[in-house]
Write a protein that holds these residues in place. Structure first.
Motif, PDB file in Angstrom:
ATOM      1  N   GLN A   1      41.513  29.287  71.818  1.00 37.33           N
ATOM      2  CA  GLN A   1      41.770  28.427  72.962  1.00 37.33           C
ATOM      3  C   GLN A   1      41.385  29.281  74.168  1.00 37.33           C
ATOM      4  O   GLN A   1      41.957  30.350  74.378  1.00 37.33           O
ATOM      5  CB  GLN A   1      43.234  28.033  73.047  1.00 37.33           C
ATOM      6  CG  GLN A   1      43.554  27.248  74.302  1.00 37.33           C
ATOM      7  CD  GLN A   1      45.039  26.960  74.430  1.00 37.33           C
ATOM      8  OE1 GLN A   1      45.815  27.161  73.520  1.00 37.33           O
ATOM      9  NE2 GLN A   1      45.422  26.491  75.598  1.00 37.33           N
ATOM     10  N   THR A   2      40.409  28.856  74.937  1.00 39.97           N
ATOM     11  CA  THR A   2      39.941  29.643  76.078  1.00 39.97           C
ATOM     12  C   THR A   2      40.723  29.259  77.322  1.00 39.97           C
ATOM     13  O   THR A   2      40.840  28.081  77.651  1.00 39.97           O
ATOM     14  CB  THR A   2      38.437  29.422  76.319  1.00 39.97           C
ATOM     15  OG1 THR A   2      37.733  29.832  75.144  1.00 39.97           O
ATOM     16  CG2 THR A   2      37.942  30.209  77.516  1.00 39.97           C
ATOM     17  N   VAL A   3      41.268  30.284  77.981  1.00 39.43           N
ATOM     18  CA  VAL A   3      41.965  30.106  79.245  1.00 39.43           C
ATOM     19  C   VAL A   3      41.247  30.992  80.252  1.00 39.43           C
ATOM     20  O   VAL A   3      41.213  32.206  80.084  1.00 39.43           O
ATOM     21  CB  VAL A   3      43.458  30.513  79.139  1.00 39.43           C
ATOM     22  CG1 VAL A   3      44.140  30.396  80.486  1.00 39.43           C
ATOM     23  CG2 VAL A   3      44.168  29.688  78.079  1.00 39.43           C
ATOM     24  N   GLU A   4      40.647  30.397  81.262  1.00 39.58           N
ATOM     25  CA  GLU A   4      39.960  31.161  82.305  1.00 39.58           C
ATOM     26  C   GLU A   4      40.972  31.539  83.376  1.00 39.58           C
ATOM     27  O   GLU A   4      41.609  30.672  83.961  1.00 39.58           O
ATOM     28  CB  GLU A   4      38.830  30.337  82.925  1.00 39.58           C
ATOM     29  CG  GLU A   4      37.614  30.233  82.056  1.00 39.58           C
ATOM     30  CD  GLU A   4      36.793  31.514  82.000  1.00 39.58           C
ATOM     31  OE1 GLU A   4      36.728  32.256  83.005  1.00 39.58           O
ATOM     32  OE2 GLU A   4      36.224  31.774  80.933  1.00 39.58           O
ATOM     33  N   ARG A   5      41.127  32.837  83.593  1.00 41.55           N
ATOM     34  CA  ARG A   5      42.034  33.354  84.613  1.00 41.55           C
ATOM     35  C   ARG A   5      41.314  34.508  85.281  1.00 41.55           C
ATOM     36  O   ARG A   5      41.238  35.579  84.722  1.00 41.55           O
ATOM     37  CB  ARG A   5      43.268  33.901  83.959  1.00 41.55           C
ATOM     38  CG  ARG A   5      44.623  33.351  84.015  1.00 41.55           C
ATOM     39  CD  ARG A   5      44.977  32.204  84.772  1.00 41.55           C
ATOM     40  NE  ARG A   5      45.590  32.580  86.026  1.00 41.55           N
ATOM     41  CZ  ARG A   5      45.861  31.708  86.954  1.00 41.55           C
ATOM     42  NH1 ARG A   5      45.580  30.450  86.811  1.00 41.55           N
ATOM     43  NH2 ARG A   5      46.406  32.079  88.062  1.00 41.55           N
TER      44      ARG A   5
ATOM     45  N   GLN B   1      50.308  34.039  85.556  1.00 39.52           N
ATOM     46  CA  GLN B   1      50.462  32.601  85.775  1.00 39.52           C
ATOM     47  C   GLN B   1      49.833  31.793  84.646  1.00 39.52           C
ATOM     48  O   GLN B   1      49.984  30.574  84.595  1.00 39.52           O
ATOM     49  CB  GLN B   1      49.860  32.207  87.122  1.00 39.52           C
ATOM     50  CG  GLN B   1      50.641  32.766  88.285  1.00 39.52           C
ATOM     51  CD  GLN B   1      50.022  32.391  89.622  1.00 39.52           C
ATOM     52  OE1 GLN B   1      49.091  31.600  89.699  1.00 39.52           O
ATOM     53  NE2 GLN B   1      50.554  32.970  90.688  1.00 39.52           N
ATOM     54  N   ALA B   2      49.140  32.465  83.727  1.00 35.36           N
ATOM     55  CA  ALA B   2      48.531  31.778  82.582  1.00 35.36           C
ATOM     56  C   ALA B   2      49.605  31.473  81.545  1.00 35.36           C
ATOM     57  O   ALA B   2      50.568  32.234  81.381  1.00 35.36           O
ATOM     58  CB  ALA B   2      47.446  32.654  81.970  1.00 35.36           C
ATOM     59  N   PRO B   3      49.469  30.360  80.825  1.00 34.23           N
ATOM     60  CA  PRO B   3      50.446  30.046  79.772  1.00 34.23           C
ATOM     61  C   PRO B   3      50.317  31.028  78.611  1.00 34.23           C
ATOM     62  O   PRO B   3      49.210  31.348  78.186  1.00 34.23           O
ATOM     63  CB  PRO B   3      50.048  28.636  79.342  1.00 34.23           C
ATOM     64  CG  PRO B   3      48.599  28.534  79.683  1.00 34.23           C
ATOM     65  CD  PRO B   3      48.391  29.384  80.907  1.00 34.23           C
ATOM     66  N   VAL B   4      51.452  31.537  78.135  1.00 31.16           N
ATOM     67  CA  VAL B   4      51.456  32.473  77.010  1.00 31.16           C
ATOM     68  C   VAL B   4      52.578  32.090  76.061  1.00 31.16           C
ATOM     69  O   VAL B   4      53.719  31.914  76.479  1.00 31.16           O
ATOM     70  CB  VAL B   4      51.669  33.935  77.476  1.00 31.16           C
ATOM     71  CG1 VAL B   4      51.773  34.870  76.294  1.00 31.16           C
ATOM     72  CG2 VAL B   4      50.557  34.372  78.407  1.00 31.16           C
TER      73      VAL B   4
ATOM     74  N   TRP C   1      51.217  34.037  70.149  1.00 32.47           N
ATOM     75  CA  TRP C   1      49.774  34.114  70.342  1.00 32.47           C
ATOM     76  C   TRP C   1      49.220  35.515  70.170  1.00 32.47           C
ATOM     77  O   TRP C   1      49.871  36.511  70.499  1.00 32.47           O
ATOM     78  CB  TRP C   1      49.394  33.656  71.733  1.00 32.47           C
ATOM     79  CG  TRP C   1      49.414  32.178  71.946  1.00 32.47           C
ATOM     80  CD1 TRP C   1      49.737  31.216  71.031  1.00 32.47           C
ATOM     81  CD2 TRP C   1      49.122  31.504  73.157  1.00 32.47           C
ATOM     82  NE1 TRP C   1      49.647  29.982  71.602  1.00 32.47           N
ATOM     83  CE2 TRP C   1      49.266  30.127  72.912  1.00 32.47           C
ATOM     84  CE3 TRP C   1      48.751  31.913  74.420  1.00 32.47           C
ATOM     85  CZ2 TRP C   1      49.055  29.163  73.893  1.00 32.47           C
ATOM     86  CZ3 TRP C   1      48.533  30.961  75.393  1.00 32.47           C
ATOM     87  CH2 TRP C   1      48.685  29.601  75.124  1.00 32.47           C
TER      88      TRP C   1
ATOM     89  N   ILE D   1      46.085  37.352  71.849  1.00 38.29           N
ATOM     90  CA  ILE D   1      45.249  37.113  73.024  1.00 38.29           C
ATOM     91  C   ILE D   1      44.097  38.107  73.060  1.00 38.29           C
ATOM     92  O   ILE D   1      44.294  39.312  72.892  1.00 38.29           O
ATOM     93  CB  ILE D   1      46.085  37.239  74.314  1.00 38.29           C
ATOM     94  CG1 ILE D   1      47.184  36.172  74.326  1.00 38.29           C
ATOM     95  CG2 ILE D   1      45.204  37.149  75.548  1.00 38.29           C
ATOM     96  CD1 ILE D   1      48.162  36.314  75.469  1.00 38.29           C
TER      97      ILE D   1
END
Length: 135
Positions: free
Chosen positions: A15-19, A25-28, A32, A34
């Motif tokens: 699941q790609t999360v761009e931060r 502030q990213a969901p964790v 997971w 990472i």
């Protein structure tokens, strides 16, 4: 760039999360694993935010990565080798390279495994590669 990352990882179960900054502030989820790609870009984003040099960025990035490593099951950080090209740089770039080294040393001191991969060949500097059968 985001589309390229998504395409490159398609079918791998990511699941790609761009931060680009403010990692915390990213969901964790605590379960997971990472993959943070990359510490190099993250520090540049934080250190030169708004076109201004932020000399405290390495300490903040290290603190955020430390907190992220404690919030998730596993954290793998990718960092580019910018230290051995023998070039002379302007003071801002030198400060960035020193900050990146500070972050990498801090992570290496905390993480169980430190691995350098060159041309696809891993060299373990600390710990051991996790077994593939570990969930």
């Amino acid at each position: 760039r985001i589309a390229r990352h998504l395409d490159a990882r398609a079918g791998w179960g990511f699941q790609t999360v761009e931060r680009g900054h403010n990692l915390l502030q990213a969901p964790v989820d605590p379960g997971w694993s990472i993959l943070l790609d990359s510490v190099t870009a993250l520090l540049a984003n934080e250190m030169f935010l708004g076109g201004t040099l932020h000399p405290d960025a390495p300490q903040r990035v290290l603190a955020e990565l430390t907190a992220l490593s404690r919030a998730a099951r596993h954290l793998v950080c990718v960092c580019d080798d910018v230290f051995s090209d023998g070039m002379r740089y302007d003071p801002g770039t030198v400060s960035y390279c020193q900050g990146l080294a500070q972050v990498c040393r801090g992570l290496a001191g905390q993480f169980d495994t430190v691995c350098q991969v060159t041309a696809g060949i891993p060299k373990i500097w600390k710990g051991a590669m996790p077994r593939e059968d570990i969930q």
